[in-house]
Write a protein that holds these residues in place. Sequence first.
Motif, PDB file in Angstrom:
ATOM      1  N   GLU A   1       4.775   1.347   0.857  1.00 21.22           N
ATOM      2  CA  GLU A   1       5.482   2.567   0.489  1.00 21.22           C
ATOM      3  C   GLU A   1       5.005   3.657   1.433  1.00 21.22           C
ATOM      4  O   GLU A   1       3.810   3.876   1.581  1.00 21.22           O
ATOM      5  CB  GLU A   1       5.164   2.937  -0.957  1.00 21.22           C
ATOM      6  CG  GLU A   1       5.964   4.114  -1.459  1.00 21.22           C
ATOM      7  CD  GLU A   1       5.651   4.440  -2.910  1.00 21.22           C
ATOM      8  OE1 GLU A   1       5.901   5.591  -3.284  1.00 21.22           O
ATOM      9  OE2 GLU A   1       5.153   3.565  -3.642  1.00 21.22           O
TER      10      GLU A   1
ATOM     11  N   GLN B   1       0.851  -1.179   0.000  1.00 22.44           N
ATOM     12  CA  GLN B   1       0.000   0.000   0.000  1.00 22.44           C
ATOM     13  C   GLN B   1       0.893   1.238   0.000  1.00 22.44           C
ATOM     14  O   GLN B   1       2.012   1.205   0.495  1.00 22.44           O
ATOM     15  CB  GLN B   1      -0.880   0.037   1.254  1.00 22.44           C
ATOM     16  CG  GLN B   1      -1.777  -1.159   1.426  1.00 22.44           C
ATOM     17  CD  GLN B   1      -3.100  -0.971   0.734  1.00 22.44           C
ATOM     18  OE1 GLN B   1      -3.650   0.112   0.742  1.00 22.44           O
ATOM     19  NE2 GLN B   1      -3.607  -2.016   0.121  1.00 22.44           N
ATOM     20  N   LYS B   2       0.393   2.327  -0.528  1.00 23.63           N
ATOM     21  CA  LYS B   2       1.114   3.599  -0.463  1.00 23.63           C
ATOM     22  C   LYS B   2       0.476   4.429   0.647  1.00 23.63           C
ATOM     23  O   LYS B   2      -0.700   4.780   0.564  1.00 23.63           O
ATOM     24  CB  LYS B   2       1.050   4.346  -1.789  1.00 23.63           C
ATOM     25  CG  LYS B   2       1.823   5.650  -1.746  1.00 23.63           C
ATOM     26  CD  LYS B   2       1.910   6.313  -3.091  1.00 23.63           C
ATOM     27  CE  LYS B   2       2.603   7.649  -2.901  1.00 23.63           C
ATOM     28  NZ  LYS B   2       3.678   7.864  -3.779  1.00 23.63           N
TER      29      LYS B   2
ATOM     30  N   ASP C   1       0.622  15.686  -5.112  1.00 25.12           N
ATOM     31  CA  ASP C   1       1.011  14.693  -6.107  1.00 25.12           C
ATOM     32  C   ASP C   1       1.079  13.310  -5.475  1.00 25.12           C
ATOM     33  O   ASP C   1       0.571  12.333  -6.036  1.00 25.12           O
ATOM     34  CB  ASP C   1       2.356  15.071  -6.736  1.00 25.12           C
ATOM     35  CG  ASP C   1       2.800  14.080  -7.795  1.00 25.12           C
ATOM     36  OD1 ASP C   1       2.014  13.816  -8.728  1.00 25.12           O
ATOM     37  OD2 ASP C   1       3.924  13.567  -7.671  1.00 25.12           O
ATOM     38  N   GLN C   2       1.689  13.218  -4.314  1.00 24.84           N
ATOM     39  CA  GLN C   2       1.811  11.927  -3.643  1.00 24.84           C
ATOM     40  C   GLN C   2       0.489  11.487  -3.019  1.00 24.84           C
ATOM     41  O   GLN C   2       0.147  10.304  -3.047  1.00 24.84           O
ATOM     42  CB  GLN C   2       2.910  11.971  -2.601  1.00 24.84           C
ATOM     43  CG  GLN C   2       4.281  12.052  -3.232  1.00 24.84           C
ATOM     44  CD  GLN C   2       5.384  11.772  -2.251  1.00 24.84           C
ATOM     45  OE1 GLN C   2       5.204  11.045  -1.270  1.00 24.84           O
ATOM     46  NE2 GLN C   2       6.548  12.330  -2.515  1.00 24.84           N
TER      47      GLN C   2
ATOM     48  N   THR D   1       3.991  18.938  -4.068  1.00 25.57           N
ATOM     49  CA  THR D   1       4.607  17.636  -3.803  1.00 25.57           C
ATOM     50  C   THR D   1       3.680  16.765  -2.974  1.00 25.57           C
ATOM     51  O   THR D   1       3.481  15.581  -3.264  1.00 25.57           O
ATOM     52  CB  THR D   1       5.958  17.807  -3.078  1.00 25.57           C
ATOM     53  OG1 THR D   1       6.811  18.611  -3.880  1.00 25.57           O
ATOM     54  CG2 THR D   1       6.620  16.470  -2.797  1.00 25.57           C
TER      55      THR D   1
ATOM     56  N   TYR E   1      -2.609  12.089  -3.983  1.00 25.31           N
ATOM     57  CA  TYR E   1      -3.563  11.597  -4.976  1.00 25.31           C
ATOM     58  C   TYR E   1      -3.256  10.162  -5.406  1.00 25.31           C
ATOM     59  O   TYR E   1      -4.152   9.435  -5.837  1.00 25.31           O
ATOM     60  CB  TYR E   1      -3.588  12.500  -6.207  1.00 25.31           C
ATOM     61  CG  TYR E   1      -4.237  13.847  -5.966  1.00 25.31           C
ATOM     62  CD1 TYR E   1      -5.384  13.973  -5.201  1.00 25.31           C
ATOM     63  CD2 TYR E   1      -3.700  14.998  -6.521  1.00 25.31           C
ATOM     64  CE1 TYR E   1      -5.978  15.205  -4.982  1.00 25.31           C
ATOM     65  CE2 TYR E   1      -4.287  16.241  -6.310  1.00 25.31           C
ATOM     66  CZ  TYR E   1      -5.429  16.335  -5.537  1.00 25.31           C
ATOM     67  OH  TYR E   1      -6.012  17.556  -5.335  1.00 25.31           O
ATOM     68  N   LYS E   2      -2.013   9.747  -5.296  1.00 19.84           N
ATOM     69  CA  LYS E   2      -1.607   8.396  -5.693  1.00 19.84           C
ATOM     70  C   LYS E   2      -1.623   7.415  -4.521  1.00 19.84           C
ATOM     71  O   LYS E   2      -1.409   6.216  -4.707  1.00 19.84           O
ATOM     72  CB  LYS E   2      -0.194   8.432  -6.278  1.00 19.84           C
ATOM     73  CG  LYS E   2      -0.078   9.266  -7.537  1.00 19.84           C
ATOM     74  CD  LYS E   2       1.350   9.405  -7.971  1.00 19.84           C
ATOM     75  CE  LYS E   2       1.501  10.393  -9.114  1.00 19.84           C
ATOM     76  NZ  LYS E   2       2.903  10.680  -9.400  1.00 19.84           N
ATOM     77  N   ALA E   3      -1.892   7.913  -3.306  1.00 16.35           N
ATOM     78  CA  ALA E   3      -1.814   7.089  -2.108  1.00 16.35           C
ATOM     79  C   ALA E   3      -3.079   6.269  -1.889  1.00 16.35           C
ATOM     80  O   ALA E   3      -4.172   6.659  -2.302  1.00 16.35           O
ATOM     81  CB  ALA E   3      -1.567   7.987  -0.890  1.00 16.35           C
ATOM     82  N   ASP E   4      -2.888   5.160  -1.228  1.00 17.64           N
ATOM     83  CA  ASP E   4      -4.031   4.336  -0.789  1.00 17.64           C
ATOM     84  C   ASP E   4      -4.653   4.914   0.469  1.00 17.64           C
ATOM     85  O   ASP E   4      -5.833   4.709   0.730  1.00 17.64           O
ATOM     86  CB  ASP E   4      -3.581   2.893  -0.540  1.00 17.64           C
ATOM     87  CG  ASP E   4      -3.118   2.225  -1.832  1.00 17.64           C
ATOM     88  OD1 ASP E   4      -3.953   2.102  -2.749  1.00 17.64           O
ATOM     89  OD2 ASP E   4      -1.945   1.838  -1.909  1.00 17.64           O
TER      90      ASP E   4
END
Length: 115
Positions: A32, A4-5, A104-105, A101, A107-110
């Motif tokens: 991550e 998982q992020k 960006d991270q 920053t 929006y991609k995270a779980d």
Amino acid sequence: MANQKMIYFVSLSSNVPYVLREALKMKEENNEVSLFFDLDGARVLDKRYLKSMERTHNMDLASLFNKAADAGIPLYGCQMNVLIAGGLELIDGAELAGVATFLDQAYKADAVLTY
């Protein structure tokens, strides 16, 4: 919950020891992990504050930060933090980042966890 992020957003310095331990645990489970520090939370990324915490609270945050850096966990301090008048004298392994920053991270995270 492997692979998982996870994004941890820390706004209170008192939460940092807990968040660091939790992030290290999640990283050990092959997740991550990124840590963002803003407002009062960013104080712990300042070398001067970290030394003060060690003296006044008998807390070895430096060791936790070293473990996080060794595990490859990015540490981001807000570049626009207005609570630290003299600016941040960053600890090793930390870098300044802005909202772009973080977003960006995030929006991609779980999951984005706020402390």
